[in-house]
Design a protein around this motif. Sequence first.
Motif, PDB file in Angstrom:
ATOM      1  N   SER A  23     -35.829  -6.139  71.714  1.00  0.00           N
ATOM      2  CA  SER A  23     -36.005  -7.449  71.807  1.00  0.00           C
ATOM      3  C   SER A  23     -36.541  -7.902  72.800  1.00  0.00           C
ATOM      4  O   SER A  23     -36.801  -9.556  72.838  1.00  0.00           O
ATOM      5  N   ARG A  69     -39.627 -12.085  72.202  1.00  0.00           N
ATOM      6  CA  ARG A  69     -38.632 -12.663  73.377  1.00  0.00           C
ATOM      7  C   ARG A  69     -39.938 -13.201  73.563  1.00  0.00           C
ATOM      8  O   ARG A  69     -40.604 -14.779  73.619  1.00  0.00           O
ATOM      9  N   GLU A 114     -41.624 -17.045  73.266  1.00  0.00           N
ATOM     10  CA  GLU A 114     -42.055 -18.087  74.087  1.00  0.00           C
ATOM     11  C   GLU A 114     -43.605 -18.499  74.306  1.00  0.00           C
ATOM     12  O   GLU A 114     -44.571 -19.306  74.841  1.00  0.00           O
TER      13      GLU A 114
END
Length: 143
Positions: free
Chosen positions: A94, A98, A102
Motif C-alpha cells: 500500500s 501511494r 505521489e
Amino acid sequence: MAIYKTILAAIDLTEEADQIINRARDLCGIHQAELILIHVVEPVGYAYGGDIPMDLTELQDQLDKSAREQLAAFGKSHNIADNNLMVTVGRPESEIHRVCEERGVDLAVVGSHGRHGIQLLLGSTANGVLHGAKCDVLAVRLS
C-alpha cells in the motif's frame, strides 16, 4: 520502449537490497531517470494483531529511527540524494503504491525470492506491489 523518468527501488534493508538498488541504478543510467529509495516499516501492532494492551509507540519510534539510519547508509553508499530516501510506516504494498502515485514514479523495482505456487500467493510483497500498481513493476530475482 518506455522511457522512465522516475524509478523507485523498494528495499528491506538486508544485504540483498544492494541487488535491487544496483538494478534500479542501471536503469536510471539508461533512462536518465531520478532514483527514489524507499523502505516501509510495518506497524508493530500488525505483528500482534493489535491485541496487546500496551503502548508500542516507543518501540515503533526505535524501529523507525533504525530504518532511517540504515536507509541513509544505503543512500550514501549508492550516492542517492537524501531527499530521495523515504521511510514510511504501513503495509509495504500500500505504501509503495501511494508513494509511486505521489511522486509520479514510472517504474517500481522490488525484490523477489522466486517463490512458486501457494507461497507466492500468501506472502510475496512483490506480488502485492504488482497487483494494483499504476506504473510498471520490475521484480528482481534475489539470489
